[in-house]
Scaffold this motif. Structure first.
Motif, PDB file in Angstrom:
ATOM      1  N   GLU A  72      32.124  32.646  35.754  1.00  0.00           N
ATOM      2  CA  GLU A  72      32.175  32.295  36.961  1.00  0.00           C
ATOM      3  C   GLU A  72      33.643  31.973  37.541  1.00  0.00           C
ATOM      4  OE1 GLU A  72      30.730  28.138  36.650  1.00  0.00           O
ATOM      5  OE2 GLU A  72      28.694  28.997  35.911  1.00  0.00           O
ATOM      6  N   LYS A  73      34.703  31.909  36.812  1.00  0.00           N
ATOM      7  CA  LYS A  73      36.211  31.892  37.122  1.00  0.00           C
ATOM      8  C   LYS A  73      36.567  33.100  37.612  1.00  0.00           C
ATOM      9  CE  LYS A  73      40.256  30.101  37.541  1.00  0.00           C
ATOM     10  NZ  LYS A  73      40.812  28.854  38.224  1.00  0.00           N
ATOM     11  N   LEU A  74      35.950  34.256  37.001  1.00  0.00           N
ATOM     12  CA  LEU A  74      36.635  35.557  37.358  1.00  0.00           C
ATOM     13  C   LEU A  74      35.765  36.173  38.647  1.00  0.00           C
ATOM     14  CD1 LEU A  74      36.935  37.253  33.818  1.00  0.00           C
ATOM     15  CD2 LEU A  74      38.807  36.872  35.358  1.00  0.00           C
ATOM     16  N   ALA A  75      34.449  35.893  38.579  1.00  0.00           N
ATOM     17  CA  ALA A  75      33.832  36.143  39.986  1.00  0.00           C
ATOM     18  C   ALA A  75      34.537  35.536  41.327  1.00  0.00           C
ATOM     19  CB  ALA A  75      32.226  35.805  39.830  1.00  0.00           C
ATOM     20  N   ARG A  76      35.120  34.049  40.997  1.00  0.00           N
ATOM     21  CA  ARG A  76      35.437  33.740  42.181  1.00  0.00           C
ATOM     22  C   ARG A  76      36.930  34.114  42.450  1.00  0.00           C
ATOM     23  NH1 ARG A  76      34.729  29.193  40.512  1.00  0.00           N
ATOM     24  NH2 ARG A  76      36.684  28.464  39.361  1.00  0.00           N
ATOM     25  N   MET A  77      37.837  34.392  41.337  1.00  0.00           N
ATOM     26  CA  MET A  77      39.252  34.743  41.496  1.00  0.00           C
ATOM     27  C   MET A  77      39.497  36.181  41.921  1.00  0.00           C
ATOM     28  SD  MET A  77      40.902  31.913  40.631  1.00  0.00           S
ATOM     29  CE  MET A  77      42.549  32.281  40.124  1.00  0.00           C
ATOM     30  N   THR A  78      38.504  37.072  41.499  1.00  0.00           N
ATOM     31  CA  THR A  78      38.645  38.456  41.931  1.00  0.00           C
ATOM     32  C   THR A  78      38.020  38.897  43.267  1.00  0.00           C
ATOM     33  OG1 THR A  78      36.908  38.962  40.675  1.00  0.00           O
ATOM     34  CG2 THR A  78      38.916  39.042  39.519  1.00  0.00           C
ATOM     35  N   ASP A  79      37.184  37.822  43.837  1.00  0.00           N
ATOM     36  CA  ASP A  79      36.761  38.124  45.151  1.00  0.00           C
ATOM     37  C   ASP A  79      37.758  37.777  46.111  1.00  0.00           C
ATOM     38  OD1 ASP A  79      34.911  37.077  47.271  1.00  0.00           O
ATOM     39  OD2 ASP A  79      33.674  38.554  46.523  1.00  0.00           O
ATOM     40  N   HIS A 143      41.615  44.172  46.155  1.00  0.00           N
ATOM     41  CA  HIS A 143      42.132  44.608  44.944  1.00  0.00           C
ATOM     42  C   HIS A 143      40.857  45.235  44.178  1.00  0.00           C
ATOM     43  CE1 HIS A 143      45.570  44.813  42.163  1.00  0.00           C
ATOM     44  NE2 HIS A 143      44.770  44.447  40.951  1.00  0.00           N
ATOM     45  N   PRO A 144      41.289  46.388  43.496  1.00  0.00           N
ATOM     46  CA  PRO A 144      40.041  46.774  42.730  1.00  0.00           C
ATOM     47  C   PRO A 144      39.740  45.885  41.404  1.00  0.00           C
ATOM     48  CG  PRO A 144      41.908  48.187  42.442  1.00  0.00           C
ATOM     49  CD  PRO A 144      42.202  47.499  43.540  1.00  0.00           C
ATOM     50  N   GLY A 145      38.383  46.021  40.903  1.00  0.00           N
ATOM     51  CA  GLY A 145      38.270  45.251  39.849  1.00  0.00           C
ATOM     52  C   GLY A 145      37.580  43.788  40.011  1.00  0.00           C
ATOM     53  N   VAL A 146      36.776  43.830  41.004  1.00  0.00           N
ATOM     54  CA  VAL A 146      36.148  42.642  41.346  1.00  0.00           C
ATOM     55  C   VAL A 146      35.073  42.212  40.194  1.00  0.00           C
ATOM     56  CG1 VAL A 146      34.576  41.295  42.943  1.00  0.00           C
ATOM     57  CG2 VAL A 146      36.233  42.836  44.007  1.00  0.00           C
ATOM     58  N   SER A 181      40.402  45.050  33.334  1.00  0.00           N
ATOM     59  CA  SER A 181      40.714  44.130  32.132  1.00  0.00           C
ATOM     60  C   SER A 181      41.412  42.836  32.717  1.00  0.00           C
ATOM     61  CB  SER A 181      42.054  44.932  31.313  1.00  0.00           C
ATOM     62  OG  SER A 181      42.436  44.154  30.130  1.00  0.00           O
ATOM     63  N   TYR A 182      40.954  41.917  32.231  1.00  0.00           N
ATOM     64  CA  TYR A 182      41.527  40.436  32.639  1.00  0.00           C
ATOM     65  C   TYR A 182      41.902  39.544  31.551  1.00  0.00           C
ATOM     66  CZ  TYR A 182      37.852  41.994  36.131  1.00  0.00           C
ATOM     67  OH  TYR A 182      37.004  42.845  36.684  1.00  0.00           O
ATOM     68  N   THR A 191      40.845  23.701  32.179  1.00  0.00           N
ATOM     69  CA  THR A 191      40.864  24.659  33.229  1.00  0.00           C
ATOM     70  C   THR A 191      41.100  26.053  32.724  1.00  0.00           C
ATOM     71  OG1 THR A 191      42.940  24.067  34.160  1.00  0.00           O
ATOM     72  CG2 THR A 191      40.868  23.011  34.916  1.00  0.00           C
ATOM     73  N   TYR A 192      41.101  26.928  33.687  1.00  0.00           N
ATOM     74  CA  TYR A 192      41.482  28.391  33.157  1.00  0.00           C
ATOM     75  C   TYR A 192      42.578  29.005  34.042  1.00  0.00           C
ATOM     76  CZ  TYR A 192      37.056  27.728  30.772  1.00  0.00           C
ATOM     77  OH  TYR A 192      36.095  27.380  29.921  1.00  0.00           O
ATOM     78  N   ARG A 193      43.241  29.971  33.496  1.00  0.00           N
ATOM     79  CA  ARG A 193      44.179  30.439  34.556  1.00  0.00           C
ATOM     80  C   ARG A 193      44.081  32.155  34.264  1.00  0.00           C
ATOM     81  NH1 ARG A 193      49.637  28.324  33.166  1.00  0.00           N
ATOM     82  NH2 ARG A 193      49.633  29.554  31.333  1.00  0.00           N
ATOM     83  N   LEU A 194      44.026  32.958  35.527  1.00  0.00           N
ATOM     84  CA  LEU A 194      43.996  34.383  35.279  1.00  0.00           C
ATOM     85  C   LEU A 194      45.407  34.839  35.161  1.00  0.00           C
ATOM     86  CD1 LEU A 194      42.393  36.712  35.601  1.00  0.00           C
ATOM     87  CD2 LEU A 194      42.301  36.687  37.965  1.00  0.00           C
TER      88      LEU A 194
END
Length: 202
Positions: A72-79, A143-146, A181-182, A191-194
């Motif tokens: 969920e975090k990656l989907a939100r942060m990379t969009d 940015h590529p990689g959503v 790659s993330y 919580t999480y940090r990218l």
């Protein structure tokens, strides 16, 4: 004989009197702690975290829960819309006037400082109009990689708190086929940090 008895009585009274004088006074109950934040007395300085001596620990999560939250975090942060494009009015970013302010806002959203700086340089610029400096969004394709949460991805643990996630984007029409790659860090508060977000083009 009478003088001896009087001397003994006087000596006895003297010992009793000395004993009473050297005896410690009974302990007194300390006054209740003040809520005014005074210093110098035990219990008078307020505890951090709203008075709690020890903050409640973050509940342990299973690996599956963690992976779900990271998705969920990656989907939100990379969009772009929900991640790194800040609120703006026709491309003019609100509540900031410099690029370092943009970087700080991105850092607070959960990007590492190096990644926040990279995204700032890629998608924002300062411009001066009528003597006023403002920050505007650079119109790009993102940015590529959503991250696609419904698609397969590999999760690899790199230490206790770091996860490395990879996902294939072999049918991406905007940027072409690539592997993203993330690196995501689980923080102490749960919580999480990218930390990093890189792409390898095929």
């Amino acid at each position: 004989m009478r003088k001896t008895m009087l001397a003994l009585c006087a000596a006895a009274w003297l010992l009793v009197g000395c004993a009473q004088k050297t005896e410690s006074p009974p302990p007194t109950t300390p006054p209740p702690a003040s809520n005014q934040g005074e210093t110098g007395g035990q219990g008078t300085t307020p505890e951090p975290n709203g008075g709690a001596a020890n903050p409640a620990p973050v509940a342990e999560k299973t690996e599956e829960q963690t992976k779900g939250e990271i998705r969920e975090k990656l989907a939100r942060m990379t969009d772009p819309k929900t991640g790194y494009v800040l609120p703006n009015d026709n491309g003019v970013v609100q509540e900031v006037t410099t690029l370092p302010e943009v970087t700080e806002k991105l850092r607070k959203k959960g990007y590492s400082l190096p990644l926040a700086q990279t995204l700032t340089e890629e998608f924002f610029k300062e411009q001066t109009r009528g003597g006023t400096t403002q920050v505007v969004i650079i119109p790009r394709g993102g940015h590529p990689g959503v991250f696609q949460p419904e698609q397969a991805a590999t999760f690899t643990k790199k230490g206790k708190w770091i996860w490395v996630i990879e996902q294939d984007h072999d049918d991406n029409l905007l940027h072409g086929p690539h592997i993203s790659s993330y690196e995501v860090e689980v923080l102490k508060d749960g919580t999480y940090r990218l930390n990093t977000w890189t792409n390898k083009f095929l």
